[in-house]
Design a protein around this motif. Structure first.
Motif, PDB file in Angstrom:
ATOM      1  N   PRO A   2      52.960  41.476  36.856  1.00 58.72           N
ATOM      2  CA  PRO A   2      51.766  42.145  37.390  1.00 58.72           C
ATOM      3  C   PRO A   2      50.482  41.379  37.092  1.00 58.72           C
ATOM      4  CG  PRO A   2      53.215  43.744  36.344  1.00 58.72           C
ATOM      5  CD  PRO A   2      53.749  42.396  35.991  1.00 58.72           C
ATOM      6  N   VAL A   3      50.421  40.712  35.932  1.00 58.29           N
ATOM      7  CA  VAL A   3      49.213  39.957  35.598  1.00 58.29           C
ATOM      8  C   VAL A   3      49.119  38.714  36.469  1.00 58.29           C
ATOM      9  CG1 VAL A   3      47.977  38.789  33.747  1.00 58.29           C
ATOM     10  CG2 VAL A   3      49.296  40.844  33.238  1.00 58.29           C
ATOM     11  N   LEU A   4      50.228  38.038  36.713  1.00 56.32           N
ATOM     12  CA  LEU A   4      50.206  36.848  37.567  1.00 56.32           C
ATOM     13  C   LEU A   4      49.810  37.191  39.001  1.00 56.32           C
ATOM     14  CD1 LEU A   4      53.365  34.897  36.364  1.00 56.32           C
ATOM     15  CD2 LEU A   4      50.992  34.140  36.211  1.00 56.32           C
ATOM     16  N   ARG A   5      50.048  38.413  39.417  1.00 52.88           N
ATOM     17  CA  ARG A   5      49.688  38.817  40.775  1.00 52.88           C
ATOM     18  C   ARG A   5      48.209  39.145  40.926  1.00 52.88           C
ATOM     19  NH1 ARG A   5      51.233  43.393  42.053  1.00 52.88           N
ATOM     20  NH2 ARG A   5      51.105  43.133  44.313  1.00 52.88           N
ATOM     21  N   SER A   6      47.473  39.159  39.832  1.00 47.86           N
ATOM     22  CA  SER A   6      46.054  39.507  39.884  1.00 47.86           C
ATOM     23  C   SER A   6      45.230  38.290  40.295  1.00 47.86           C
ATOM     24  CB  SER A   6      45.584  40.017  38.515  1.00 47.86           C
ATOM     25  OG  SER A   6      46.249  41.200  38.168  1.00 47.86           O
ATOM     26  N   ASP A   7      44.752  38.294  41.523  1.00 50.39           N
ATOM     27  CA  ASP A   7      43.855  37.244  42.046  1.00 50.39           C
ATOM     28  C   ASP A   7      44.358  35.841  41.730  1.00 50.39           C
ATOM     29  OD1 ASP A   7      42.192  39.244  42.989  1.00 50.39           O
ATOM     30  OD2 ASP A   7      40.974  39.264  41.181  1.00 50.39           O
ATOM     31  N   PRO A   8      45.506  35.443  42.261  1.00 48.96           N
ATOM     32  CA  PRO A   8      45.998  34.080  41.980  1.00 48.96           C
ATOM     33  C   PRO A   8      45.017  33.017  42.463  1.00 48.96           C
ATOM     34  CG  PRO A   8      47.220  35.092  43.794  1.00 48.96           C
ATOM     35  CD  PRO A   8      46.379  36.171  43.187  1.00 48.96           C
ATOM     36  N   GLY A   9      44.902  31.955  41.666  1.00 48.17           N
ATOM     37  CA  GLY A   9      43.999  30.858  41.997  1.00 48.17           C
ATOM     38  C   GLY A   9      42.575  31.052  41.535  1.00 48.17           C
ATOM     39  N   ARG A  10      42.246  32.193  40.951  1.00 53.25           N
ATOM     40  CA  ARG A  10      40.885  32.491  40.505  1.00 53.25           C
ATOM     41  C   ARG A  10      40.857  32.553  38.976  1.00 53.25           C
ATOM     42  NH1 ARG A  10      36.959  31.877  44.038  1.00 53.25           N
ATOM     43  NH2 ARG A  10      35.744  33.577  43.100  1.00 53.25           N
ATOM     44  N   VAL A  11      39.842  31.930  38.380  1.00 57.31           N
ATOM     45  CA  VAL A  11      39.676  31.907  36.930  1.00 57.31           C
ATOM     46  C   VAL A  11      38.656  32.965  36.547  1.00 57.31           C
ATOM     47  CG1 VAL A  11      38.990  30.526  34.932  1.00 57.31           C
ATOM     48  CG2 VAL A  11      40.229  29.461  36.822  1.00 57.31           C
ATOM     49  N   ALA A 265      36.755  46.337  37.508  1.00 57.40           N
ATOM     50  CA  ALA A 265      37.078  46.595  38.914  1.00 57.40           C
ATOM     51  C   ALA A 265      37.861  47.887  39.108  1.00 57.40           C
ATOM     52  CB  ALA A 265      37.855  45.407  39.486  1.00 57.40           C
ATOM     53  N   SER A 266      38.711  48.247  38.170  1.00 60.14           N
ATOM     54  CA  SER A 266      39.569  49.426  38.337  1.00 60.14           C
ATOM     55  C   SER A 266      38.972  50.688  37.726  1.00 60.14           C
ATOM     56  CB  SER A 266      40.932  49.156  37.700  1.00 60.14           C
ATOM     57  OG  SER A 266      40.787  48.803  36.338  1.00 60.14           O
ATOM     58  N   ALA A 267      37.723  50.658  37.276  1.00 63.95           N
ATOM     59  CA  ALA A 267      37.142  51.808  36.582  1.00 63.95           C
ATOM     60  C   ALA A 267      37.081  53.040  37.474  1.00 63.95           C
ATOM     61  CB  ALA A 267      35.754  51.461  36.060  1.00 63.95           C
ATOM     62  N   ALA A 406      37.045  40.762  41.043  1.00 66.22           N
ATOM     63  CA  ALA A 406      36.485  39.642  41.797  1.00 66.22           C
ATOM     64  C   ALA A 406      35.072  39.288  41.362  1.00 66.22           C
ATOM     65  CB  ALA A 406      36.501  39.968  43.297  1.00 66.22           C
ATOM     66  N   SER A 407      34.327  40.225  40.791  1.00 66.97           N
ATOM     67  CA  SER A 407      32.931  39.949  40.425  1.00 66.97           C
ATOM     68  C   SER A 407      32.804  39.083  39.189  1.00 66.97           C
ATOM     69  CB  SER A 407      32.184  41.264  40.201  1.00 66.97           C
ATOM     70  OG  SER A 407      32.755  41.991  39.120  1.00 66.97           O
ATOM     71  N   LEU A 408      33.901  38.826  38.482  1.00 67.52           N
ATOM     72  CA  LEU A 408      33.867  38.000  37.272  1.00 67.52           C
ATOM     73  C   LEU A 408      34.834  36.831  37.386  1.00 67.52           C
ATOM     74  CD1 LEU A 408      33.758  40.772  34.499  1.00 67.52           C
ATOM     75  CD2 LEU A 408      31.878  39.334  35.272  1.00 67.52           C
ATOM     76  N   GLU A 409      34.892  36.214  38.547  1.00 67.87           N
ATOM     77  CA  GLU A 409      35.841  35.124  38.766  1.00 67.87           C
ATOM     78  C   GLU A 409      35.174  33.956  39.484  1.00 67.87           C
ATOM     79  OE1 GLU A 409      39.987  37.729  39.241  1.00 67.87           O
ATOM     80  OE2 GLU A 409      38.906  37.034  41.014  1.00 67.87           O
ATOM     81  N   ARG A 410      35.846  32.825  39.416  1.00 70.84           N
ATOM     82  CA  ARG A 410      35.466  31.616  40.148  1.00 70.84           C
ATOM     83  C   ARG A 410      36.720  30.897  40.588  1.00 70.84           C
ATOM     84  NH1 ARG A 410      36.702  27.067  37.259  1.00 70.84           N
ATOM     85  NH2 ARG A 410      36.766  27.226  34.968  1.00 70.84           N
ATOM     86  N   GLY A 448      30.788  31.483  42.240  1.00 69.40           N
ATOM     87  CA  GLY A 448      31.572  32.253  41.287  1.00 69.40           C
ATOM     88  C   GLY A 448      30.767  32.596  40.050  1.00 69.40           C
ATOM     89  N   THR A 449      31.305  33.494  39.252  1.00 70.28           N
ATOM     90  CA  THR A 449      30.648  33.953  38.031  1.00 70.28           C
ATOM     91  C   THR A 449      31.385  33.393  36.822  1.00 70.28           C
ATOM     92  OG1 THR A 449      29.928  35.999  39.083  1.00 70.28           O
ATOM     93  CG2 THR A 449      29.966  35.967  36.685  1.00 70.28           C
ATOM     94  N   THR A 450      30.617  32.813  35.901  1.00 70.16           N
ATOM     95  CA  THR A 450      31.203  32.238  34.686  1.00 70.16           C
ATOM     96  C   THR A 450      30.671  32.892  33.410  1.00 70.16           C
ATOM     97  OG1 THR A 450      29.502  30.516  34.605  1.00 70.16           O
ATOM     98  CG2 THR A 450      31.533  30.017  35.822  1.00 70.16           C
ATOM     99  N   ILE A 451      29.644  33.717  33.513  1.00 72.71           N
ATOM    100  CA  ILE A 451      28.970  34.346  32.370  1.00 72.71           C
ATOM    101  C   ILE A 451      28.288  33.294  31.508  1.00 72.71           C
ATOM    102  CG2 ILE A 451      29.181  35.844  30.373  1.00 72.71           C
ATOM    103  CD1 ILE A 451      29.609  37.266  33.000  1.00 72.71           C
TER     104      ILE A 451
END
Length: 760
Positions: A2-11, A265-267, A406-410, A448-451
């Motif tokens: 399930p974790v690998l399926r979360s937005d593949p290709g995005r850091v 995202a899931s809040a 998605a708001s915290l990825e690049r 993308g967002t890197t903080i």
């Protein structure tokens, strides 16, 4: 999976962006407590914690060629796996078998608590994963004796304890409670065995933790007081309600958001979707019912763990009217640094979760075994299946892939123009710093967002930029904020920028035109580029990246007053523009004591001093507030006057800041977005103040005048000095209060022909 399926290709922007950009560079810096690459130099915060285990983990996978996004998913998946495996280990120490054991492990692994930190601070999940291991190892150490299990316990603490002491302390409540239970309630061991086991665990844990305890002590003593810039006691207490804690939630960050969307995202699914609400509270009800039905021997321990965890996690909530225990904790957190460090009470939620999941598993085992003995195995399987459905329904992220958001990825790779810019900056040498403008609370780019800003992770030069947390000393952080504020508000004086940059040892200025400026209310790239084109003392810029059409550099939003007011023929912007500072000065240098400058003000005052020309030829520059006592400040003033007397007579000059000149500058905001500046004309270098009569040496006799006469003469001389100075500069009337938001700066200089005291 399930974790690998979360937005593949995005850091995701998890923990530290530099772990994914160049983990080797981060590890090389983490060994030192002093970091010259951030905030004009700072004592690092938590960097030593990345030495183990996160740093080596990402460094090894980077050397193996594993993509950063895959390494990130494997990291989070490993934490969840070890949490489940630890629950299995704990229940096996009690001799338990059956489907309830596996179900308890799955329920502890797939809990909403992990969503609080998975996208942003997954390292804080390490104590959560280690909690069942610590209780199981403490039980083994008490039962078997010796040094084996205390040593394993200490190694587990060494793995999980390097980053956050609060989460580790709350996780340590579990094994401490078990030792007390085994000795006082269950009478499994005597007081000698309990004391000796506790001593072995404490000794070995201290030895394996000295590396990060020493770093934490150095940071707390010499570094930034980070507690002042993170969540407050009130913010934490706002959401730590008992019903939310029972579901594994209650952390204030989980419920927050901004104009780009929710922080987690899931809040929304846990506050709006009925199925998720029913599943979460259904699991809680089943676990609590098991407390009254079960006849299990160790039920008392897990009930105690549940109650203690609830008391800690709720803390001072509700903040205005806390419980008696909450009031004690509130007073402790507000009155001491140790209490404030423990303010994040939601990190005690794993104590509650472990108690509930273990009770749930034991209850399922009891029901399933009872039905099998009665010849109804199918009904028993149905009961197990219903509980599994509740666990799965309580974690919708298993299906929609929102572990991160998605708001915290690049993307996997940062744009090539940034790596090119970093290589160019590194080639200029490391004797000067790099300043990035505009400043931003968090680094959110159009791609993308890197903080964390990515530049320090791509180059080795010292780096300066305004961030949310003011890294560095109080003086340097205030100065960086003051300079950036001028650019953000559009009131920067181009003539005063370069002298201040030289004072800060800035060798290059980087304009980040690809920030999400409109989303986070930053100055427009067009505005700040216009300002820097007018700054004298900067060389020809070097640009990186393709030019973007109007608005692309600001996230594609072009319908605002800045874009509409821009000239039609204004060329598009490159995403990165680097300006060199002409004649920069080195970070390590010597300054002359002959032209010393004392600033009575803060960073705003130093920027004002640069705007009126006082920094151009000034030597050592100090804040008057650097001297803790008035006597120390007076001694410093006498030292400068003696240096002025020994200096040769300077040639007459009318420039601002020349010897024998006194200036005063007062910027006034008056609540507007644009700041007005009122400057006074400097006094002529030939202006003189009547010298103060020299008094006789202390203890001398035979004065020609009486004491009242001498006092009257000194009073008249003092009044003449004040009148003359007021004629030269604009001062506020005596007793007047400065307007809110107003700051002032005064400068003082002297020469060998004017040895009188001067007041500003």
């Amino acid at each position: 999976m399930p974790v690998l399926r979360s937005d593949p290709g995005r850091v995701a922007a998890d923990t530290k962006q530099y772990l994914y950009l160049d983990p080797g560079r981060l590890l090389s810096r983490a060994a030192s407590m002093w970091d010259p690459h951030v905030g004009m130099g700072t004592v690092t915060h938590q960097n030593i914690g990345y030495l183990f285990p996160m740093g080596p983990y990402y460094w090894i996978l980077d050397k193996l060629g594993v993509p950063a996004w895959v390494a990130q998913r494997l990291w989070l998946g490993s934490i969840l796996f070890f949490a489940a495996f630890g629950t299995l280990y704990l229940l096996r120490t009690f001799g338990m078998r059956g489907p309830g054991v596996v179900l308890a492990a799955v329920a502890y692994m797939f809990t909403p608590y992990t969503l609080d930190y998975s996208a942003r601070l997954s390292v804080l999940l390490l104590p959560y994963a280690a909690l069942p291991w610590l209780i199981g190892l403490a039980r083994k150490a008490l039962r078997d004796g010796g040094w084996k299990y205390p040593a394993i316990f200490a190694l587990v603490v060494q793995v999980i304890g390097g980053v956050n002491a609060t989460a580790l302390i709350f996780a340590g409540v579990g094994p401490v409670l078990w030792i007390a239970y085994a000795w006082l309630i269950e009478h499994e061991v005597g007081w000698r065995r309990a004391l000796s086991t506790t001593g072995r665990i404490a000794t070995l844990t201290l030895v394996t933790s000295l590396w990060w305890i020493a770093g934490l002590e150095m940071q707390g003593t010499y570094g930034l007081d980070i507690l002042k810039y993170t969540e407050s006691v009130r913010a934490v207490a706002t959401t730590s309600f008992p019903n939310e804690i029972l579901r594994g939630l209650g952390y204030w960050f989980f419920y927050g958001g901004d104009r780009t969307g929710p922080w987690v995202a899931s809040a929304g699914q846990y506050t709006l979707r009925p199925t998720v609400l029913l599943a979460g509270y259904g699991l809680v009800v089943v676990s609590l019912l098991a407390v009254g039905v079960l006849r299990w021997r160790h039920r008392i321990f897990f009930v105690a763990l549940l109650l203690v965890g609830m008391i800690i996690a709720v803390g001072p909530s509700p903040y205005a009217h806390p419980t008696p225990l909450g009031a004690v904790f509130k007073a402790f957190a507000k009155s001491s640094s140790a209490g404030l460090a423990l303010r994040s009470t939601a990190r005690a939620v794993p104590l509650v979760l472990l108690a509930l999941t273990v009770l749930l598993g034991v209850a399922v085992n009891a029901v399933h075994g009872s039905l099998r003995r009665r010849g109804r195995p199918i009904v028993g399987a149905v009961v197990v299946g219903v509980v599994v459905v509740l666990v799965v329904a309580n974690m919708p992220v298993l299906f929609n892939g929102t572990y991160y958001g998605a708001s915290l990825e690049r993307a996997e790779n940062v744009p090539a123009y940034w790596t090119q810019a970093a290589a160019y900056l590194d080639a200029q040498g490391d004797t000067t710093r790099v300043l990035e403008e505009p400043g931003s609370d968090f680094a959110a780019y159009t791609w993308g967002t890197t903080i964390d800003p990515i530049t320090p992770g791509l180059m080795n030069r010292p780096y300066v930029a305004r961030e949310l947390v003011p890294y560095g000393t109080a003086g340097t952080a205030d100065l960086v904020n003051a300079l950036d504020r001028r650019f953000q508000q559009g009131v920067a004086d181009p003539s005063g920028v370069v002298p201040l940059l030289r004072r800060m040892a800035i060798g290059n200025v980087v304009l980040r035109n690809d920030l999400e400026s409109q989303s986070y209310n930053l100055v427009s790239p067009r505005e700040i580029n216009r300002v820097f084109k007018q700054v004298a003392g900067l060389g020809a810029p070097t640009v990186f990246g393709p030019k973007s059409p109007a608005g692309a550099a600001t996230g594609g939003r072009v319908e605002d007053e800045v874009e509409l007011a821009a000239p039609a023929n204004e060329p598009p912007l490159n995403p990165v523009v680097v300006y060199p500072v002409e004649d920069p000065v080195s970070i390590v240098r010597a300054e002359s004591a002959q032209h010393a400058l004392m600033i009575s003000g803060d960073g705003e005052g130093l920027v004002d001093a640069s705007d009126v020309g006082l920094l151009s030829d000034a030597g050592v520059t100090q804040y008057s507030a650097s001297y803790r006592t008035a006597s120390a400040l007076r001694r410093a003033g006498r030292t400068r006057r003696r240096a002025c007397r020994d200096r040769p007579e300077p040639a007459p000059s009318s420039r601002v800041g020349a010897p024998c000149s006194t200036t005063s500058a007062t910027p006034s905001r008056q609540g507007r977005s644009r700041r007005s500046m009122t400057r006074t004309t400097p006094a002529s270098p030939c202006s003189r103040v009547r010298p103060r009569p020299r008094s006789r040496p202390r203890g001398s006799r035979g004065s020609s005048r009486s004491k009242p006469a001498r006092t009257a003469t000194r009073s008249r001389t003092r009044r003449r000095i004040v009148r003359r100075v007021r004629s030269m500069v604009t001062l506020q009337p005596p007793g007047a209060r400065m307007r809110s938001g107003t700051r002032s700066v005064s400068s003082f200089a002297c020469n060998s022909t004017d040895r009188s005291r001067r007041t500003t």
